[in-house]
Design an enzyme around this catalytic site. Structure first.
Site, mmCIF file in Angstrom:
data_model
loop_
_atom_site.group_PDB
_atom_site.id
_atom_site.type_symbol
_atom_site.label_atom_id
_atom_site.label_comp_id
_atom_site.label_asym_id
_atom_site.label_seq_id
_atom_site.Cartn_x
_atom_site.Cartn_y
_atom_site.Cartn_z
ATOM 1 N N LYS A 62 0.815 -1.215 0.000
ATOM 2 C CA LYS A 62 0.000 0.000 0.000
ATOM 3 C C LYS A 62 0.848 1.264 0.000
ATOM 4 C CE LYS A 62 -4.077 -2.029 2.198
ATOM 5 N NZ LYS A 62 -3.629 -3.411 2.186
ATOM 6 N N GLU A 73 -2.642 6.498 8.426
ATOM 7 C CA GLU A 73 -3.420 7.451 7.643
ATOM 8 C C GLU A 73 -4.367 8.241 8.541
ATOM 9 O OE1 GLU A 73 -3.774 5.116 3.368
ATOM 10 O OE2 GLU A 73 -5.520 5.236 4.704
ATOM 11 N N HIS A 81 -14.103 -3.247 9.474
ATOM 12 C CA HIS A 81 -13.503 -2.983 8.161
ATOM 13 C C HIS A 81 -13.861 -4.061 7.138
ATOM 14 C CE1 HIS A 81 -11.313 0.152 10.224
ATOM 15 N NE2 HIS A 81 -10.803 -0.726 11.047
ATOM 16 N N GLU A 125 -10.216 1.494 -4.942
ATOM 17 C CA GLU A 125 -11.011 1.857 -3.782
ATOM 18 C C GLU A 125 -10.668 3.267 -3.317
ATOM 19 O OE1 GLU A 125 -11.124 -1.026 -0.710
ATOM 20 O OE2 GLU A 125 -11.617 -2.673 -2.063
ATOM 21 N N GLU A 182 -6.620 2.045 -2.021
ATOM 22 C CA GLU A 182 -5.854 0.904 -2.508
ATOM 23 C C GLU A 182 -6.485 0.395 -3.789
ATOM 24 O OE1 GLU A 182 -6.092 -1.856 0.685
ATOM 25 O OE2 GLU A 182 -8.135 -2.477 0.246
ATOM 26 N N ASN A 203 -7.392 -3.283 -5.595
ATOM 27 C CA ASN A 203 -7.453 -4.731 -5.509
ATOM 28 C C ASN A 203 -7.285 -5.308 -6.902
ATOM 29 O OD1 ASN A 203 -8.124 -5.327 -2.620
ATOM 30 N ND2 ASN A 203 -9.803 -3.944 -3.108
ATOM 31 N N ARG A 221 -7.852 -7.938 -8.531
ATOM 32 C CA ARG A 221 -8.648 -9.157 -8.689
ATOM 33 C C ARG A 221 -10.106 -8.763 -8.817
ATOM 34 N NH1 ARG A 221 -11.040 -9.253 -3.637
ATOM 35 N NH2 ARG A 221 -9.772 -8.421 -1.922
#
Length: 659
Positions: A116, A200, A235, A275, A293, A295, A297
C-alpha cells in the site's frame, strides 16, 4: 478460447466461476482440501483434484500443489478467484512459468499494488488523490507514534500488504496507539507474512466508494461505474450497492477518470477495483475523495456491478485472458437501475459477531427476482478452517427504493437452519433509517450496533403462539391418536407453560378448545390461537384474528419462531424447577469457538479485574481478545500459546472468592 481451466479457490467463489465457464462451453477443474472433500464446488466442476490438508497453507495457499494440479488435469489456464492466492505475484509468475495462462493481471501490476505504501506513491505521481498520512519504510514504534501524533488523531493503522480489514486498527487517543500498533502488526504478520504498516488520517464521516475497472492486452481500459461499500463492520463489507447514493454526474466522472488513470499507470489488464474513501462531512464533492488501494482481482461484491451493467465480469476475465479485446467501449456502458448485495455469514450478531460452525440443516431463500451465490448446501458443514460465508444475496430494481425493499423482503423470507446466521441483523440493517435515506457511512453500524443486534421483543400474541407450539410434538405423525389434536375426554385440556424470552419469564395457561384451536391466558387477557395448516417446519396460523406464516425450529429445551422477518428465541422452563434458569457462576473463561491460542496474558495466582484481557485467540481469520468475567484471582491457566482448542474448552478458571 480456453477448453479447460482450473479454479484455484473454493466455496461460492469457485461455484460462481464454474457457472460462467460452463455457459461458455469451458470445462472446469476444481481443487479441494481434506475439509472440502464433499463440498459443493468439488461436485459442480467437471473434475476435482485433492491438493492437501484442511489448513489453507497445506492446500489452497500452496502454489506448488495448485500448479501441479493444473498440470495433472491439462488445464490451459488458472482462475485464482478472489482471496487466497488471487493477489499473489509469486503465484502468477509460477503459473506463467509452467506454461499456463493466469486469468488475472500481470505479476508486475500485482506487485505494484500489493504494498500500500508503494501504491500510494505511484498513484500520487499519476495524479490520483491520496489520503494524508505516513507511507514510509521505517517501522520504529516511536517514529510511527510520532507520525500519528503529527497527522492528528483519530488515525488508522493499516497493514501495507493484503487487505480485507486484516492488520487494521482505528486509534482515537495517543495513549492507545502502542497496543493498537502491536495488535495490527501481529495480525498482519499472521495474515500476510509482513508486519509493516502505514498510518493514515481517519476521516470522521467517510464513505467507502470503489470503482470497477477493466483492461485488456490491447491498451483499452474502461470503468464500469462505482459501488458504495460503506456499510462495514471491523472494516469488512456487509451490504454493498451500485450505484452509490447521492452520486453526481460530475463526481462520477472525476472518480471514474481517476480509477482509469490508476489502471493505466500500471498497464493493468483484467478485472480490478480502485477503492476510494470520500469525506462526506459536507456532501459528495469531486475534490473530497482519496485513493485507498487497488485490488488486483475480482471483488466479492462484483455481482452488483453485473446487475446494473448487464455484464458478466467473469466472462470478460476469460475473454481478456485469452487475448480478446474488451467487449465494450466506455461509451457503450450504461447504468440500469439499482442493485444491493448482502453477505450472509455463519456468525452470531448478538455475541459480538462471533463466527459459528456447524452443519447446515436447511437453506431457504426466495426464488423470484433474487440471485443467490452460495458455496454450501443443506447438509454441508461450516468449517472453522475457512471464512464462514454462507451465501451472497443480490437484488436488482428500477430504483434504489425498489431494490432496497426487495432486499428486505428477501432477507425476511430467508432461513438458515442448523447454525446461527446474521440474516436477522442484515434485515434490521436494510431498514435502518440513515441507510434507507441514502446516507451510509463506515461508522453507521458501530453507531447503531445496539439497535441492530437487539433481540426482538415478542408481542403478546407471539408469546402466546410460542406457548401453544411448545406443547406440540412432531405432528402429524404415524400415531392415530395424533389426529385428535389436544382433545381429551370430559373436560378441556389445560397446560401451564413457562417461557424464558429476552431474559424474562412468562407463565401462560393454554386451553384446548378443539382440534388445533386454543385460548391462551397470559394473566391480562385471553388470546385465541388457531393452527390453519402445517408445511414441514412452517405453519399457517391465526393469532388474535391475524393470519401469519410462522417458521419453527425445536430443540430439547428451546423453541425458535421466525415471524415477520424476526427471529424469536424461547427457552422452555419447568415452572417447578426454580434453578433451571439461574446463570452459572462466572468463574471460567471459555473458548467461544474452535481456535488457536496466540497470546496468554495471565498466570496462576494473578489478580485480575473484570474486563481485563487474559487470552488472545485466532479463529476463522479473526483475532479475539477474551477478558476476565469478574474480579478475582487466577486459580489455573489451562491453555498455552500455540495450542489448538475446541469450542467450550475451559481456558482460565478463577478462585471462588473475591480478589
Amino acid at each position: 478460447m480456453f477448453e479447460k481451466i482450473l479454479i484455484a479457490n473454493r466455496g461460492e467463489i469457485a461455484c460462481r466461476i464454474i457457472r460462467t465457464a460452463r455457459r461458455m462451453g469451458i470445462r472446469t477443474v476444481a481443487v479441494y482440501s481434506d475439509a472440502d472433500s464433499g463440498a459443493q464446488h468439488a461436485g459442480l466442476a467437471d473434475e476435482a483434484i485433492r491438493i492437501g490438508g484442511a489448513a489453507a497453507h497445506e492446500s489452497y495457499l500452496s502454489i506448488e500443489r495448485v500448479v501441479a494440479a493444473a498440470k495433472r488435469a491439462g488445464a490451459q489456464a488458472i482462475h485464482p478467484g478472489y482471496g487466497f492466492l488471487s493477489e499473489n505475484a509469486e503465484f502468477a509468475e509460477a503459473v506463467e512459468a509452467a506454461g499456463i495462462v493466469f486469468i488475472g493481471p500481470q505479476p508486475l501490476a500485482i506487485r505494484a499494488m500489493g504494498r500500500k505504501d508503494a501504491a500510494k506513491a505511484l498513484m500520487e505521481s499519476a495524479g490520483v488523490p491520496i489520503v494524508p498520512g505516513y507511507h514510509g519504510d521505517s517501522q520504529e514504534p516511536d517514529l510511527l507514534a510520532g507520525e500519528a501524533a503529527g497527522i492528528g488523531f483519530p488515525v488508522l493503522i493499516k497493514a501495507r500488504a493484503g487487505g480485507g480489514g486484516k492488520g487494521m486498527r482505528r486509534v482515537d487517543r495517543a495513549e492507545d496507539f502502542s497496543a493498537a500498533l502491536d495488535a495490527a502488526k501481529r495480525e498482519a504478520k499472521g495474515a500476510f507474512g509482513d508486519d509493516a504498516v502505514l498510518i493514515e488520517k481517519y476521516l470522521l464521516q467517510p464513505r467507502h466508494i470503489e470503482v470497477q475497472v477493466f483492461g485488456d492486452r490491447h491498451g483499452n481500459v474502461v470503468h464500469l461505474f462505482e459501488r458504495d461499500c460503506s456499510l462495514q463492520r471491523r472494516h469488512q463489507k456487509v451490504i454493498e450497492e451500485a450505484p452509490a447514493p447521492g452520486m453526481t454526474a460530475e463526481m462520477r466522472r472525476a472518480m471514474g477518470e481517476a480509477a482509469v488513470r490508476a489502471a493505466r499507470a500500471i498497464d493493468y489488464r483484467g478485472a480490478g477495483t480502485v477503492e476510494f474513501i470520500a469525506d462526506v462531512s459536507n456532501g459528495l464533492w469531486p475534490d473530497r475523495f482519496f485513493f485507498m488501494e487497488m485490488n488486483t482481482r475480482l471483488q466479492v461484491e462484483h455481482p452488483v456491478t453485473e446487475a446494473i451493467t448487464g455484464v458478466d465480469l467473469v466472462e470478460w476475465q476469460l475473454r481478456v485472458a485469452a487475448g480478446e479485446p474488451l467487449p465494450k467501449k466506455q461509451s457503450e456502458l450504461k447504468i440500469d437501475g439499482w442493485a444491493f448485495e448482502a453477505r450472509i455469514y455463519a456468525e452470531d450478531a448478538e455475541r459480538g459477531f462471533l463466527p459459528a460452525t456447524g452443519v447446515i440443516d436447511e437453506m431457504r431463500f426466495p426464488e423470484d427476482g433474487v440471485r443467490i451465490d452460495a458455496g454450501v448446501r443443506a447438509g454441508d458443514r461450516i468449517s472453522a478452517h475457512y471464512d464462514p460465508l454462507i451465501a451472497k444475496m443480490i437484488v436488482h430494481g428500477p430504483s434504489r427504493r425498489a431494490a432496497l425493499a426487495a432486499l428486505t423482503r428477501a432477507l425476511q423470507a430467508s432461513h438458515i437452519g442448523g447454525t446461527v446466521s446474521n440474516i436477522g441483523f442484515l434485515a434490521n440493517l436494510s431498514r435502518q433509517e440513515d441507510f434507507v435515506s441514502g446516507h451510509p457511512d463506515t461508522d453507521l453500524i458501530e453507531r447503531n450496533l445496539e439497535t441492530l443486534t437487539a433481540i426482538p421483543t415478542a408481542e403478546d400474541t407471539v408469546i402466546a403462539l410460542a406457548a401453544v407450539l411448545s406443547l406440540e410434538g412432531k405432528r402429524p405423525g404415524s400415531d392415530p391418536w395424533d389426529t385428535l389434536g389436544h382433545w381429551q375426554l370430559w373436560s378441556e385440556m389445560q397446560r401451564v407453560v413457562t417461557l424464558d424470552h429476552a431474559g424474562g419469564l412468562a407463565n401462560l395457561r393454554v386451553v384446548a378448545r378443539g382440534f388445533d384451536m386454543f385460548a391462551v391466558h397470559d394473566g391480562h387477557r385471553v388470546i385465541p390461537i388457531r393452527i390453519i395448516s402445517r408445511h414441514a417446519d412452517r405453519l399457517q396460523v391465526e393469532a388474535d384474528g391475524r393470519q401469519v406464516s410462522v417458521g419453527i425450529e425445536r430443540g430439547p429445551h428451546r423453541l425458535c419462531l421466525r415471524l415477520d422477518g424476526n427471529l424469536h428465541l424461547f427457552a422452555l422452563a419447568d415452572p417447578l424447577d426454580g434453578t433451571a434458569l439461574e446463570a452459572e457462576a462466572g468463574d471460567r473463561l471459555i473458548a467461544p469457538m474452535p481456535g488457536f491460542i496466540k497470546i496468554v496474558r495471565t498466570s496462576e495466582g494473578a489478580v485480575v479485574s473484570k474486563g481485563e484481557p487474559l487470552i488472545v485467540m485466532e479463529a476463522m481469520k479473526m483475532e479475539l481478545t477474551l477478558t476476565a468475567v469478574r474480579d478475582g484471582i487466577v486459580e489455573s491457566v489451562q491453555a498455552g500459546e500455540g495450542q489448538q482448542v475446541s469450542e467450550g474448552a475451559v481456558l482460565v478458571t478463577l478462585k471462588a472468592g473475591e480478589a
